[in-house]
Scaffold this motif. Structure first.
Motif, PDB file in Angstrom:
ATOM      1  N   MET A 165      55.052  54.618   2.544  1.00 31.76           N
ATOM      2  CA  MET A 165      53.752  55.790   2.982  1.00 31.76           C
ATOM      3  C   MET A 165      53.200  55.160   4.020  1.00 31.76           C
ATOM      4  O   MET A 165      52.424  55.885   4.930  1.00 31.76           O
ATOM      5  N   LYS A 166      52.962  53.710   4.023  1.00 31.83           N
ATOM      6  CA  LYS A 166      52.105  53.100   5.325  1.00 31.83           C
ATOM      7  C   LYS A 166      52.768  53.615   6.744  1.00 31.83           C
ATOM      8  O   LYS A 166      52.097  54.243   7.614  1.00 31.83           O
ATOM      9  N   ILE A 167      54.212  53.364   6.797  1.00 29.65           N
ATOM     10  CA  ILE A 167      54.542  53.713   7.854  1.00 29.65           C
ATOM     11  C   ILE A 167      54.556  55.150   8.123  1.00 29.65           C
ATOM     12  O   ILE A 167      54.477  55.496   9.397  1.00 29.65           O
ATOM     13  N   PHE A 168      54.680  56.048   7.301  1.00 25.09           N
ATOM     14  CA  PHE A 168      54.631  57.341   7.492  1.00 25.09           C
ATOM     15  C   PHE A 168      53.327  57.940   8.056  1.00 25.09           C
ATOM     16  O   PHE A 168      53.148  58.605   8.908  1.00 25.09           O
ATOM     17  N   ALA A 169      52.235  57.321   7.324  1.00 25.56           N
ATOM     18  CA  ALA A 169      50.930  57.453   7.871  1.00 25.56           C
ATOM     19  C   ALA A 169      50.576  56.783   9.303  1.00 25.56           C
ATOM     20  O   ALA A 169      50.117  57.699  10.071  1.00 25.56           O
ATOM     21  N   HIS A 170      51.191  55.733   9.603  1.00 25.92           N
ATOM     22  CA  HIS A 170      50.990  54.844  10.827  1.00 25.92           C
ATOM     23  C   HIS A 170      51.758  55.572  11.969  1.00 25.92           C
ATOM     24  O   HIS A 170      51.312  55.582  13.266  1.00 25.92           O
ATOM     25  N   GLU A 171      52.714  56.385  11.485  1.00 25.63           N
ATOM     26  CA  GLU A 171      53.590  56.988  12.765  1.00 25.63           C
ATOM     27  C   GLU A 171      52.945  58.022  13.334  1.00 25.63           C
ATOM     28  O   GLU A 171      53.266  58.722  14.380  1.00 25.63           O
ATOM     29  N   LYS A 172      52.013  58.711  12.646  1.00 30.02           N
ATOM     30  CA  LYS A 172      51.304  59.824  13.208  1.00 30.02           C
ATOM     31  C   LYS A 172      50.314  59.330  13.987  1.00 30.02           C
ATOM     32  O   LYS A 172      49.530  58.136  14.062  1.00 30.02           O
ATOM     33  N   ILE A 173      49.747  60.145  15.354  1.00 34.68           N
ATOM     34  CA  ILE A 173      48.673  59.905  16.038  1.00 34.68           C
ATOM     35  C   ILE A 173      48.052  61.274  16.179  1.00 34.68           C
ATOM     36  O   ILE A 173      48.578  61.993  16.559  1.00 34.68           O
ATOM     37  N   GLY A 174      46.542  61.072  15.825  1.00 34.06           N
ATOM     38  CA  GLY A 174      45.746  62.308  15.991  1.00 34.06           C
ATOM     39  C   GLY A 174      45.865  62.981  14.652  1.00 34.06           C
ATOM     40  O   GLY A 174      46.647  62.836  13.809  1.00 34.06           O
ATOM     41  N   GLY A 175      45.052  64.104  14.479  1.00 34.94           N
ATOM     42  CA  GLY A 175      45.106  65.033  13.575  1.00 34.94           C
ATOM     43  C   GLY A 175      44.422  64.503  12.301  1.00 34.94           C
ATOM     44  O   GLY A 175      43.732  63.374  12.241  1.00 34.94           O
ATOM     45  N   PRO A 176      44.251  65.094  11.201  1.00 36.89           N
ATOM     46  CA  PRO A 176      43.659  64.637   9.979  1.00 36.89           C
ATOM     47  C   PRO A 176      44.203  63.529   9.474  1.00 36.89           C
ATOM     48  O   PRO A 176      45.336  62.975   9.737  1.00 36.89           O
ATOM     49  N   HIS A 177      43.250  62.564   8.625  1.00 37.16           N
ATOM     50  CA  HIS A 177      44.007  61.300   7.912  1.00 37.16           C
ATOM     51  C   HIS A 177      43.970  61.882   6.569  1.00 37.16           C
ATOM     52  O   HIS A 177      42.968  62.387   5.658  1.00 37.16           O
ATOM     53  N   TYR A 178      45.334  61.709   6.022  1.00 32.41           N
ATOM     54  CA  TYR A 178      45.512  62.069   4.445  1.00 32.41           C
ATOM     55  C   TYR A 178      45.066  61.197   3.623  1.00 32.41           C
ATOM     56  O   TYR A 178      45.153  59.950   4.033  1.00 32.41           O
ATOM     57  N   SER A 179      44.759  61.687   2.480  1.00 30.26           N
ATOM     58  CA  SER A 179      44.644  60.518   1.433  1.00 30.26           C
ATOM     59  C   SER A 179      46.100  60.027   0.966  1.00 30.26           C
ATOM     60  O   SER A 179      46.971  60.481   1.197  1.00 30.26           O
ATOM     61  N   VAL A 180      45.609  59.137  -0.106  1.00 32.28           N
ATOM     62  CA  VAL A 180      47.004  58.485  -0.687  1.00 32.28           C
ATOM     63  C   VAL A 180      47.730  59.381  -1.275  1.00 32.28           C
ATOM     64  O   VAL A 180      49.148  59.498  -1.242  1.00 32.28           O
ATOM     65  N   PHE A 181      47.209  60.357  -2.037  1.00 36.00           N
ATOM     66  CA  PHE A 181      48.031  61.612  -2.937  1.00 36.00           C
ATOM     67  C   PHE A 181      48.668  62.571  -1.963  1.00 36.00           C
ATOM     68  O   PHE A 181      49.908  62.865  -1.952  1.00 36.00           O
ATOM     69  N   LYS A 182      47.892  62.776  -0.786  1.00 36.13           N
ATOM     70  CA  LYS A 182      48.785  63.753   0.142  1.00 36.13           C
ATOM     71  C   LYS A 182      49.693  62.866   0.815  1.00 36.13           C
ATOM     72  O   LYS A 182      50.706  63.504   1.279  1.00 36.13           O
TER      73      LYS A 182
END
Length: 273
Positions: free
Chosen positions: A211-228
């Motif tokens: 989940m961390k890698i999935f979140a960190h791979e994105k640049i810009g845009g909304p910041h998802y919650s843990v559940f999203k």
């Protein structure tokens, strides 16, 4: 904790982090490529091989710096918190969890290094970011400081859970007779106990890493919650729980080596310092 003891822990953490990261970084990069790709070890290995040796250690500096500070914080702050909590006569396990929460929370403050590491090991960013300093500069200029902390809650939760697991289990292992057997060398015991803990923790909390890698791979845009973030990981590549475990076997090998070496080197340096 006295200043000299804290500085000793910092030096031990520095040595342990340098040795561990230098040895295990290629394996860790392979794991990241599995998570960022289709989950197949063969394809991840092939993508790294095609890039050549020049890119093999690309992205090594952020985890080296992060590991140095993280290990120092993990051991140093945890020990300081344990000493401070003794006066309250708390339950042994509650005391360890509270100390782990303190060290894990402080560790989470250094997550920008983990954030940038993901970008540097991702093949699609090889041309966009020259190195760690360039990546930091570009993220700050284009998206602001908040972009450094994308996925903060995931890392914060992971740190507290893994630190609690590590210190409680390590304490229980030290009570076993084999850990008191003088015929078994301390370096072997420290490597085995650290490696076993690393294997358990890395497997237990591996979905958080994905989940961390999935979140960190994105640049810009909304910041998802843990559940999203969890829902997004679940839905990708056709959906299913399998999406939370690409590269888990290789991660287990890396964690066994990484934590085994870290615990062995840290305790060795601490004894000779």
């Amino acid at each position: 904790m006295p200043t000299d003891a804290y500085l000793r822990d910092f030096g031990c953490g520095l040595g342990a982090a340098f040795v561990t990261t230098s040895i295990t970084f290629p394996i860790n990069k392979l794991i990241y490529r599995q998570v960022l790709g289709d989950g197949r070890l063969k394809n991840a290995f092939e993508s790294i091989r095609k890039e050549g040796p020049f890119y093999l250690y690309r992205g090594c500096l952020p985890p080296l710096l992060q590991k140095t500070v993280s290990i120092t914080t993990m051991f140093g702050v945890n020990n300081s918190a344990m000493i401070a909590l003794k006066r309250y006569n708390m339950n042994e396990y509650l005391e360890k969890i509270s100390a782990s929460a303190a060290s894990g929370t402080l560790e989470a403050g250094f997550m920008p290094f983990e954030r940038v590491q993901v970008l540097l090991v991702h093949a699609k960013y090889n041309k966009r970011f020259r190195n760690m300093f360039h990546a930091f500069k570009q993220l700050r200029a284009q998206y602001g400081l908040k972009e450094y902390y994308r996925g903060f809650t995931i890392i914060w939760m992971r740190n507290i859970c893994s630190n609690s697991c590590f210190f409680i289990t390590k304490s229980e292992l030290q009570k076993l007779q084999i850990m008191k057997d003088k015929r078994v060398k301390d370096s072997v015991k420290n490597f085995c106990s650290g490696g076993l803990l690393g294997l358990i923790m890395s497997t237990l909390f591996y979905p958080m890493k994905v989940m961390k890698i999935f979140a960190h791979e994105k640049i810009g845009g909304p910041h998802y919650s843990v559940f999203k973030t969890a829902a997004a990981v679940y839905k990708q590549n056709g959906g299913g729980l399998k999406n939370f475990y690409p590269g888990v076997a290789m991660n287990g090998v890396r964690s066994l080596l990484s934590w085994g070496i870290t615990n062995m080197v840290f305790e060795f340096l601490k004894n000779v310092a």
